[in-house]
Scaffold this motif. Structure first.
Motif, mmCIF file in Angstrom:
data_model
loop_
_atom_site.group_PDB
_atom_site.id
_atom_site.type_symbol
_atom_site.label_atom_id
_atom_site.label_comp_id
_atom_site.label_asym_id
_atom_site.label_seq_id
_atom_site.Cartn_x
_atom_site.Cartn_y
_atom_site.Cartn_z
ATOM 1 N N ARG A 113 0.956 -1.278 -0.176
ATOM 2 C CA ARG A 113 0.454 0.197 -0.519
ATOM 3 C C ARG A 113 1.303 1.308 -0.398
ATOM 4 N N GLY A 114 1.862 1.456 -0.720
ATOM 5 C CA GLY A 114 2.861 2.357 -1.189
ATOM 6 C C GLY A 114 3.916 1.798 0.205
ATOM 7 N N PRO A 115 5.072 3.048 0.322
ATOM 8 C CA PRO A 115 6.025 2.570 0.505
ATOM 9 C C PRO A 115 6.128 2.696 1.831
ATOM 10 N N ILE A 116 6.485 1.887 3.318
ATOM 11 C CA ILE A 116 6.604 2.561 4.641
ATOM 12 C C ILE A 116 7.744 3.044 4.924
ATOM 13 N N THR A 117 7.109 3.951 5.955
ATOM 14 C CA THR A 117 8.616 5.039 6.095
ATOM 15 C C THR A 117 8.782 4.836 7.306
ATOM 16 N N PHE A 118 10.222 4.643 7.826
ATOM 17 C CA PHE A 118 10.926 4.077 8.727
ATOM 18 C C PHE A 118 12.295 5.115 9.196
ATOM 19 N N LYS A 119 12.563 4.875 10.593
ATOM 20 C CA LYS A 119 13.878 5.657 11.102
ATOM 21 C C LYS A 119 14.137 4.653 11.950
ATOM 22 N N VAL A 120 15.192 4.004 11.825
ATOM 23 C CA VAL A 120 16.378 3.099 13.322
ATOM 24 C C VAL A 120 16.371 3.750 14.188
ATOM 25 N N GLU A 121 15.833 3.387 15.368
ATOM 26 C CA GLU A 121 16.331 4.688 16.433
ATOM 27 C C GLU A 121 17.609 3.484 17.039
ATOM 28 N N LEU A 158 17.378 -1.937 3.661
ATOM 29 C CA LEU A 158 16.969 -1.029 2.716
ATOM 30 C C LEU A 158 16.992 -2.186 1.089
ATOM 31 N N ASP A 159 18.084 -2.839 1.697
ATOM 32 C CA ASP A 159 18.812 -3.637 0.747
ATOM 33 C C ASP A 159 17.981 -4.961 0.999
ATOM 34 N N ARG A 160 17.399 -5.156 1.656
ATOM 35 C CA ARG A 160 16.040 -6.630 1.702
ATOM 36 C C ARG A 160 15.036 -6.220 1.226
ATOM 37 N N ALA A 161 14.234 -5.190 1.400
ATOM 38 C CA ALA A 161 12.970 -4.541 1.438
ATOM 39 C C ALA A 161 12.748 -3.084 0.844
ATOM 40 N N ASP A 162 12.694 -3.240 -0.190
ATOM 41 C CA ASP A 162 12.262 -2.563 -1.227
ATOM 42 C C ASP A 162 10.737 -1.758 -1.138
ATOM 43 N N TYR A 163 10.224 -2.284 -0.008
ATOM 44 C CA TYR A 163 8.517 -1.661 0.460
ATOM 45 C C TYR A 163 9.568 -0.248 1.377
ATOM 46 N N MET A 164 10.220 -0.571 1.796
ATOM 47 C CA MET A 164 10.190 0.546 3.025
ATOM 48 C C MET A 164 12.036 1.656 2.190
ATOM 49 N N LYS A 165 11.091 2.535 3.162
ATOM 50 C CA LYS A 165 12.060 3.528 2.665
ATOM 51 C C LYS A 165 12.246 4.429 3.382
ATOM 52 N N VAL A 166 12.598 5.283 3.629
ATOM 53 C CA VAL A 166 13.409 5.932 4.904
ATOM 54 C C VAL A 166 13.322 7.629 5.051
ATOM 55 N N ASP A 167 12.762 7.399 6.854
ATOM 56 C CA ASP A 167 12.462 8.951 6.601
ATOM 57 C C ASP A 167 12.413 9.619 8.638
ATOM 58 N N VAL A 168 13.435 10.041 8.470
ATOM 59 C CA VAL A 168 14.015 10.309 9.741
ATOM 60 C C VAL A 168 13.005 11.661 10.628
ATOM 61 N N HIS A 169 12.638 11.892 9.690
ATOM 62 C CA HIS A 169 11.002 13.369 10.339
ATOM 63 C C HIS A 169 10.089 12.455 11.133
ATOM 64 N N SER A 170 9.547 11.781 10.472
ATOM 65 C CA SER A 170 7.787 11.811 11.207
ATOM 66 C C SER A 170 7.808 9.819 10.777
ATOM 67 N N PRO A 171 8.427 8.836 10.604
ATOM 68 C CA PRO A 171 8.424 8.001 10.194
ATOM 69 C C PRO A 171 7.267 7.172 10.471
ATOM 70 N N MET A 172 6.513 6.576 9.759
ATOM 71 C CA MET A 172 5.255 5.534 9.967
ATOM 72 C C MET A 172 5.581 4.611 11.541
ATOM 73 N N VAL A 173 6.657 4.526 10.726
ATOM 74 C CA VAL A 173 7.198 3.026 12.034
ATOM 75 C C VAL A 173 8.563 3.208 12.323
ATOM 76 N N GLN A 174 9.033 3.747 13.977
ATOM 77 C CA GLN A 174 10.510 2.771 14.378
ATOM 78 C C GLN A 174 10.965 2.241 14.846
ATOM 79 N N ILE A 175 11.729 1.499 14.490
ATOM 80 C CA ILE A 175 13.034 0.349 14.469
ATOM 81 C C ILE A 175 13.488 0.708 15.851
#
Ligand code: ATP
Ligand code: MG
Length: 417
Positions: A119-127, A151-168
């Motif tokens: 359903r479109g890219p899932i934005t994330f950041k790692v903390e 990112l290497d593994r999952a092309d549906y993930m996209k970095v967004d450090v400001h307002s990510p959908m998920v924080q890993i």
């Protein structure tokens, strides 16, 4: 996905300083009480201001449900724990985690609404948190490198450090590493036992069980008083109230339910007082009796399910008159709620289905066609004088002969102590 632990988050507000220890101990105690009722190997670890529930041989949904009944818990985060055996392995574990939780074949995790790929890219950041400073990379470097691995593994993930959908979240601990991102909502509030005990006026309706829940959620233990009027109200109506008390007790801990026979008092009011004042006078006697039982059993407040304007006896003017005989504070947590909000809460806490069972409660028997909506305290007091002196002995007798029913919660074969 196999989770080896849950990170238990709790609100920090009001628990600074000395109270923090008391708050945490009460929280841990309640967690243990609830875990006793379910199967599995559990260990609660408290460290550096965090609470971990280590789990093995358990049922995910059962544990989450149990923890959602513990007041004070705001978030329940399922954690994957891996050994600390080199960055390569960590990067693989984090990428595995992302794939398992967010990937195209991810199985839904019960209780969690998670973004899904497709359903479109899932934005994330790692903390990364690194309480163990010996790790060969610093937090920033670890986060950046893990982001790459994802990112290497999952092309549906996209970095967004400001307002990510998920924080890993990655936490490097001594010998092991925690990975988590999902947060299941807890019940919030304050742990039980941090705030005294109150007496709930519990009827068979929708409102009062919710009112009890709301106050208990602030850390208050409960007892309850129920007024019945046999034979005008049935044994089934009483059983319904016992069931409701047990359901509330799933959150609040055991409730002592005092069942008061109200028949004589109600008949006396019916006989001697103006009929448009019946409900208000009856409610005043309920308050008096509940208060007496409360003071004798260590409760320091009364709780009702009233809400402004819901019925004639709950106008501001009516409640002022109902309140007048009480010296204990009367808590009305639903005071500003619409019925719809109360129903929603009652469904959420699991009392609704019982509340709508069709058994008469004693208030509906002796109701006037046109009850007063703006009662005057002096007039009501004058009407009550007509009940004297017999009413005093009726009140004493009702209190003396009240039946006490212990309502703990039972799940499966376990009974709470
Ligand atoms: P509920 O849904 O809680 O019964 P209600 O909307 O029917 O509330 P009332 O019947 O006017 O409202 O009662 C107002 C409050 O008085 C209740 O929320 C409850 O706290 C208390 N109450 C009413 N009847 C009883 C009863 N039979 N025993 C104990 N408390 C009662
Ligand atoms: Mg009612």
């Amino acid at each position: 996905m196999e989770f080896q632990a849950f990170l238990i988050k709790y609100a920090e507000i009001g628990i600074k300083g000395k109270n923090r220890g008391v708050f945490e101990d009460a929280l841990l105690h309640q967690m243990r009480v609830h875990l006793k009722h379910i199967d599995g190997d559990f260990r609660i670890v408290k460290e550096q201001g965090r609470i971990y529930l280590q789990t093995a041989h358990y049922d995910f949904e059962e544990v989450v449900r149990a923890m959602q009944h513990v007041f004070g818990i705001t978030k329940i985060c399922p954690v994957v724990q891996v050994e600390d055996n080199g960055f390569e392995n960590l990067a693989k574990a984090v990428a595995d985690y992302v794939e398992a939780v967010y990937g195209p074949n991810a199985e839904p995790v019960p209780g969690m609404e998670l973004p899904r790929s497709g359903r479109g890219p899932i934005t994330f950041k790692v903390e990364t948190r690194r309480p163990v400073k010996t790790y060969p990379m610093n937090s920033m470097e670890i986060s950046a490198a893990l982001g790459e691995a994802i990112l290497d593994r999952a092309d549906y993930m996209k970095v967004d450090v400001h307002s990510p959908m998920v924080q890993i979240n990655v936490e490097i601990r001594q010998g092991f590493i925690n990975i988590y991102s999902a947060e299941i909502p807890g019940a919030g509030g304050m742990p039980l036992g941090t705030n005294g005990k109150a007496m709930l006026l519990l009827s068979g309706g929708i409102d009062s069980p919710v009112a009890g829940y709301m106050i208990s959620r602030r850390g208050v233990k409960l007892d309850a008083t129920y007024f019945h009027a046999p034979p005008y109200t049935s044994e089934r109506a009483k059983e319904k109230v016992v069931t409701l008390a047990k359901k509330v007790a799933e959150y609040s801990g055991p409730i002592e339910l005092h069942v008061v026979n109200f028949t004589d008092i109600q008949l006396a009011i019916y006989e001697k007082c103006p009929h448009d004042e019946l409900t208000i006078i009856m409610r005043r006697y309920m308050m008096r009796i509940a208060e007496r039982i409360a003071t004798e059993t260590g409760s320091i407040g009364l709780i009702t399910g009233e809400s402004i304007g819901q019925v004639a006896s709950q106008t501001m003017a009516s409640m002022a008159v109902t309140n007048a005989p009480c010296t204990l504070p009367v808590y009305r947590p639903l005071i500003g709620f619409d019925k719809e909000d109360i129903v929603t809460l009652s469904k959420k806490i699991g009392t609704f289905e019982t509340s709508i069972e069709p058994f008469e409660d004693c208030c509906t028997i002796f109701v006037a066609k046109h009850p007063v909506t703006k009662p005057n305290l002096h007039i009501i007091e004058a009407s009550e004088k007509k009940l004297l002196p017999e009413i005093d002995e009726m009140v004493e007798k009702a209190i003396r002969e009240a039946e006490t029913i212990w309502c703990g919660f039972s799940s499966g074969n376990h009974e709470e102590e």
